[in-house]
Design an enzyme around this catalytic site. Structure first.
Site, PDB file in Angstrom:
ATOM      1  N   CYS A 154      67.684 -13.318 106.217  1.00 60.97           N
ATOM      2  CA  CYS A 154      68.938 -14.059 106.289  1.00 60.97           C
ATOM      3  C   CYS A 154      69.879 -13.415 107.295  1.00 60.97           C
ATOM      4  CB  CYS A 154      69.590 -14.143 104.916  1.00 60.97           C
ATOM      5  SG  CYS A 154      69.712 -12.576 104.051  1.00 60.97           S
TER       6      CYS A 154
ATOM      7  N   GLU B 160      73.485 -15.960  97.672  1.00 67.88           N
ATOM      8  CA  GLU B 160      73.315 -15.554  99.069  1.00 67.88           C
ATOM      9  C   GLU B 160      72.406 -16.587  99.697  1.00 67.88           C
ATOM     10  OE1 GLU B 160      72.441 -14.832 102.387  1.00 67.88           O
ATOM     11  OE2 GLU B 160      70.840 -13.602 101.549  1.00 67.88           O
TER      12      GLU B 160
END
Length: 523
Positions: free
Chosen positions: A328, A294
């Site tokens: 994020c 990720e």
């Protein structure tokens, strides 16, 4: 055939309501308790050994840089090799432990973390700079991961339930999910409990052994979690705690021929390097390593002229400045249709100026960024932003003995500008104007990333179009683009946001297993 067992359905851990006096008092007591433990030394954990090294990682409070959270022993390549040897030996027994027994360790850890919820949150507040609500949500998510993955492992072990096979006469056929081996978890600073714990226990409950390398900024949180897993009786060697240098420890283990998988959460640059290094087959390596990555995002909120503009403005501010933009999933771009552009911008600026900035332990809405390197990077982007758009608010260092930056908004930014394209990971919002809602969606898609997005509209046809055409892993309609819940919003992104692994989803554990089909002739 595996016997089916019944377990209680999964429910998300509730968030703490800090408008209630007793909850406020409990958090204040927890902060006092954690502060009393500041400056402790933490060892590495390799098998049954607690290893104290001469070289240490010094963890400091980003909101008060004179305050040392703790000193954490630092691994080396020699210790990494030893950790791999221990983990490989332990795997031979751990892989044979039943899924139900493995899951039980997670259930026990969740129960114990729930009892100490405010203590873990207090540690997050002090070490990572989260305010009370952000820290509480981080701890709740960690509990959710423990509970959810435990249930998922039990479900996966009931093979006929998970994947019924086509029946044919004369054959008895089954699919089972077996562990991979030794995996490396490289966890981030921004969710130093939830993501660290979730990625770690996902591998463990699937029957693998894990070597955990936490973020250098937040190693004490990770040490406390490892201690919790030891407390619930997790067998020694199943989880190794090995903070250390990115190259000497991290890359050494990524390239190790016995590493079976790497679970990474962090920057695009590091993620791509890990992907490249893991792809090379080393001497003695007999498998292709699996990479679960990720790698961030450049997420955006799109607002059309039919939207509830107050809700849109609130969503933009929450998405952009929650935990100082260090998510994020943070909505660091807002793309607004021309006819409501000025009105939305005015509302966003007004809400942003209301945000109180200060010490996380005093529960300020906006705290510090994580460290000096991050501070310097964000301030550099702010200077770039001054050349690329109009600065409406913020743009400077904020008061405080830490890495404080004012929540910053730039408007009239070109869709191809750097602050519209590059991940900043700080409290900086770029706002762009679109002639209509379709152009707004095209601008949204004009990025290398594809993690989260939000679309504010009250036109159903437009919403249906957005659902099909906004290219991201997690898309939210008429709500902010942060705050994914385990089991509710499986999380992972497209393009350079990573491998779309969908953490907290019903197929996530499959990434830590390999499917074995067995067929027996019955006549």
């Amino acid at each position: 055939m595996t016997t089916t067992m019944t377990i209680a359905p999964f429910k998300n851990e509730p968030f703490t309501d800090f408008s209630i006096d007793t909850n406020i008092q409990e958090m204040q007591l927890a902060l006092q308790k954690v502060k009393a433990e500041l400056g402790r030394k933490y060892p590495l954990y390799i098998g049954s050994e607690e290893v104290y090294t001469e070289e240490q990682i010094t963890s400091i409070n980003p909101g008060n840089i004179d305050e040392v959270i703790g000193y954490v022993s630092k691994g080396s390549s020699d210790l990494a090799e030893k950790a791999m040897s221990v983990a490989l030996g332990t795997f031979e027994t751990w892989k044979k432990v039943t899924p139900t027994e493995r899951a039980d360790y997670l259930f026990r850890a969740a129960a114990l973390m729930r009892e100490r919820k405010h203590e873990f949150s207090a540690a997050l507040i002090l070490e990572s700079g989260k305010n009370w609500a952000e820290a509480d949500a981080d701890t709740a998510e960690a509990i959710d991961f423990l509970e959810f993955y435990a249930r998922e492992m039990i479900r996966l072990s009931e093979t006929d339930i998970h994947q019924p096979l086509t029946k044919i006469d004369g054959d008895d056929n089954h699919i089972s999910y077996i562990p991979l081996g030794v995996g490396i978890v490289i966890s981030p600073f921004n969710f130093p409990l939830a993501i660290m714990a979730g990625t770690t226990v996902a591998g463990i409950v699937a029957g693998n052994c894990i070597i955990l390398k936490p973020a250098d900024n937040t190693p004490v949180i990770a040490a406390k979690f490892v201690q919790l897993m030891k407390e619930v009786g997790l067998p020694e060697g199943v989880l190794t705690f090995l903070p250390g240098d990115a190259l000497e420890v991290g890359e050494y283990l990524v390239e190790h021929p016995k590493t079976r998988f790497i679970s990474f959460t962090g920057s695009r640059e590091v993620g791509c390097r890990i992907y490249e290094r893991a792809s090379k087959v080393q001497p003695g390596q007999i498998w292709l390593k699996r990479v679960i990555a990720e790698m961030g995002g450049k997420d955006g909120v799109v607002v059309d002229e039919t939207a509830d503009l107050d809700a849109a403005a609130s969503g933009i501010v929450a998405s952009a400045f929650g935990f100082q933009g260090q998510k994020c999933s943070a909505g660091s771009r807002a793309i607004i249709v021309d006819s409501v552009y000025e009105e939305v911008v005015e509302k966003v600026v007004h809400l942003t100026k209301q945000l109180q900035q200060g010490l996380p332990e005093e529960n300020a809405a906006v705290g510090p960024v994580i460290d000096q390197k991050s501070y310097d990077k964000v301030m550099k982007y702010i200077e770039i932003g001054k050349e690329e758009g109009e600065l409406l608010t913020g743009g400077s260092k904020a008061d405080g003995n830490g890495y404080y930056i004012q929540p910053t908004i730039f408007t009239d930014v070109d869709s191809n500008a750097r602050i519209m394209q590059e991940e900043i990971f700080g409290p900086v919002l770029a706002i762009c104007k679109a002639s209509n809602w379709e152009e707004a969606i095209r601008i949204y898609n004009n990025t290398d990333y594809g993690l989260t997005g939000a679309f504010f509209s009250q036109e159903e046809e437009r919403i249906e179009y957005a659902l099909g055409n906004m290219h991201c892993g997690n898309l939210y309609i008429n709500k902010k683009c942060t705050g994914a819940l385990v089991g509710v919003h499986p999380f992972g992104g497209f393009n350079m946001s990573g491998t779309d692994s969908k953490a907290g989803g019903y197929d996530y554990l499959l990434l830590f297993t390999q499917a074995k089909m067995t067929s027996r002739k019955t006549n």
